[in-house]
Design an enzyme around this catalytic site. Sequence first.
Site, short mmCIF file in Angstrom:
data_model
loop_
_atom_site.label_atom_id
_atom_site.label_comp_id
_atom_site.label_asym_id
_atom_site.label_seq_id
_atom_site.Cartn_x
_atom_site.Cartn_y
_atom_site.Cartn_z
N GLY A 16 0.83 -1.21 0.00
CA GLY A 16 0.00 0.00 0.00
C GLY A 16 0.86 1.25 0.00
O GLY A 16 0.60 2.19 0.75
N TYR A 156 -15.19 -3.50 9.12
CA TYR A 156 -13.86 -2.87 9.12
C TYR A 156 -13.19 -3.03 10.49
O TYR A 156 -12.04 -3.49 10.58
CB TYR A 156 -13.97 -1.38 8.75
CG TYR A 156 -12.62 -0.69 8.83
CD1 TYR A 156 -11.61 -1.01 7.92
CD2 TYR A 156 -12.34 0.25 9.83
CE1 TYR A 156 -10.36 -0.41 8.01
CE2 TYR A 156 -11.10 0.86 9.91
CZ TYR A 156 -10.11 0.53 9.00
OH TYR A 156 -8.87 1.11 9.08
N PRO A 186 -3.53 3.54 14.51
CA PRO A 186 -3.83 4.97 14.44
C PRO A 186 -5.31 5.27 14.64
O PRO A 186 -6.18 4.45 14.32
CB PRO A 186 -3.42 5.36 13.01
CG PRO A 186 -2.73 4.17 12.43
CD PRO A 186 -3.24 2.98 13.18
P1 NDP Z 1 -5.06 5.17 1.58
O1 NDP Z 1 -6.36 4.88 0.93
O2 NDP Z 1 -4.45 6.51 1.37
O3 NDP Z 1 -3.99 4.05 1.20
C1 NDP Z 1 -4.36 2.71 1.15
C2 NDP Z 1 -3.27 1.92 0.44
O4 NDP Z 1 -3.64 0.53 0.43
C3 NDP Z 1 -3.07 2.34 -1.01
O5 NDP Z 1 -1.71 2.41 -1.30
C4 NDP Z 1 -3.73 1.22 -1.80
O6 NDP Z 1 -3.05 1.01 -3.02
C5 NDP Z 1 -3.48 0.03 -0.87
N1 NDP Z 1 -4.40 -1.05 -1.17
C6 NDP Z 1 -5.73 -1.11 -0.94
N2 NDP Z 1 -6.24 -2.26 -1.44
C7 NDP Z 1 -5.20 -2.92 -1.98
C8 NDP Z 1 -5.07 -4.16 -2.66
N3 NDP Z 1 -6.12 -4.96 -2.87
N4 NDP Z 1 -3.86 -4.54 -3.11
C9 NDP Z 1 -2.79 -3.74 -2.91
N5 NDP Z 1 -2.84 -2.56 -2.27
C10 NDP Z 1 -4.03 -2.17 -1.83
O7 NDP Z 1 -5.34 4.94 3.14
P2 NDP Z 1 -4.37 4.91 4.42
O8 NDP Z 1 -2.98 5.25 4.08
O9 NDP Z 1 -5.04 5.67 5.48
O10 NDP Z 1 -4.50 3.36 4.79
C11 NDP Z 1 -3.39 2.53 5.06
C12 NDP Z 1 -3.77 1.61 6.20
O11 NDP Z 1 -4.01 2.39 7.37
C13 NDP Z 1 -5.03 0.77 5.96
O12 NDP Z 1 -4.78 -0.54 6.42
C14 NDP Z 1 -6.05 1.47 6.85
O13 NDP Z 1 -7.06 0.59 7.28
C15 NDP Z 1 -5.19 1.92 8.00
N6 NDP Z 1 -5.69 2.98 8.86
C16 NDP Z 1 -6.04 4.20 8.34
C17 NDP Z 1 -6.50 5.19 9.18
C18 NDP Z 1 -6.97 6.51 8.68
O14 NDP Z 1 -7.69 7.22 9.40
N7 NDP Z 1 -6.58 6.92 7.47
C19 NDP Z 1 -6.55 4.99 10.63
C20 NDP Z 1 -6.17 3.68 11.05
C21 NDP Z 1 -5.74 2.74 10.19
P3 NDP Z 1 -3.78 0.80 -4.43
O15 NDP Z 1 -5.15 1.39 -4.35
O16 NDP Z 1 -2.87 1.50 -5.40
O17 NDP Z 1 -3.77 -0.67 -4.63
C1 8X3 Z 2 -9.38 4.29 10.58
C2 8X3 Z 2 -9.80 5.00 11.80
O1 8X3 Z 2 -11.79 5.56 13.25
O2 8X3 Z 2 -12.01 5.88 10.85
O3 8X3 Z 2 -9.03 2.98 10.88
O4 8X3 Z 2 -12.01 3.67 11.76
S1 8X3 Z 2 -11.48 5.02 11.91
#
Ligand code: NDP
Ligand code: 8X3
Length: 256
Positions: A16, A156, A186
């Site tokens: 990701g 989720y 986070p």
């Molecule tokens: P983004 O949407 O900005 O990034 C998500 C990343 O995951 C992208 O690079 C996307 O790449 C990749 N991804 C999703 N599905 C696939 C797949 N099937 N195969 C390969 N890559 C995949 O979100 P975040 O950076 O916020 O998310 C990263 C992680 O952090 C996630 O696990 C999310 O649940 C977690 N998270 C996020 C929070 C928030 O508030 N933002 C809080 C807590 C946790 P691409 O689409 O190019 O494949």
């Molecule tokens: C992302 C944080 O609170 O939107 O994991 O689920 S929350």
Amino acid sequence: MYQMLDPATLTVLVTGATSGIGAASARRFALAGARVIGTGRRADRLIALRDELGPNFHPLEVDVRDNAALLAALAGLPEGFSAINVVFANAGLALGLEPAQAASLDDWEAMIDTNIKGLLYTVKATLPAMVARGEGHVVFTGSIAGDYPYPGGNTYGATKAFVKQFTLNLMADLAGTQVRVTNIEPGMVETEFSLVRFHGDETKSGSVYANLQPLTAEDIAEQVFFTCTLPRHVNVNRLQVLPTCQSFSPLKVTRG
Ligand code: NDP
Ligand code: 8X3
């Protein structure tokens, strides 16, 4: 002076890496001298990162839900990138915020396939070699959604609770192997996360971060980098990080 690990000794797989926390982490490690393999489905973004970061970054276009493709991609890594000793299994997504009775089963399956199965494929593809070499670190992006329930968090949150418990069970299995395991949990981080959750609806996703100061992807990348460059005898099991503006509500009671 406290001795951190030299980032130049690290070969880091970031799933990701095309956006948000993964992209910021890829930058943090590569600019500090680590070799970074960045994965994602959007090849153009991976190429842009390679152009930005130079030879320390190796792009790998792959969908984490496709185990065969993941194995093939990792098997073809060039010399210098093959001895992975940090695995940041970060790729993941939330889809929808409806209550369970109204939520889409397709969305639920996509979250399970990515956040749970994709993460497991990533671990299975990389862990045996790290155990055999006697060094390594597996880091996950969990979430506070795996710690606390909220309306619409149904599947989720459950996928992130899986990640939390898998972290602890991995630690139990890896005792004595010198492979470390960390779950970064986070709170609200402004990335493309909400845009994805609301299926591209910019009004809805923008309102999530309106009039507050959320965490940035760089805030979390710094925690990941810090955790991974601690001396090898230090294992951070879980690290929960919230923006200062985010806190807890009392439990809800329905009367009448
Ligand atoms: P983004 O949407 O900005 O990034 C998500 C990343 O995951 C992208 O690079 C996307 O790449 C990749 N991804 C999703 N599905 C696939 C797949 N099937 N195969 C390969 N890559 C995949 O979100 P975040 O950076 O916020 O998310 C990263 C992680 O952090 C996630 O696990 C999310 O649940 C977690 N998270 C996020 C929070 C928030 O508030 N933002 C809080 C807590 C946790 P691409 O689409 O190019 O494949
Ligand atoms: C992302 C944080 O609170 O939107 O994991 O689920 S929350």
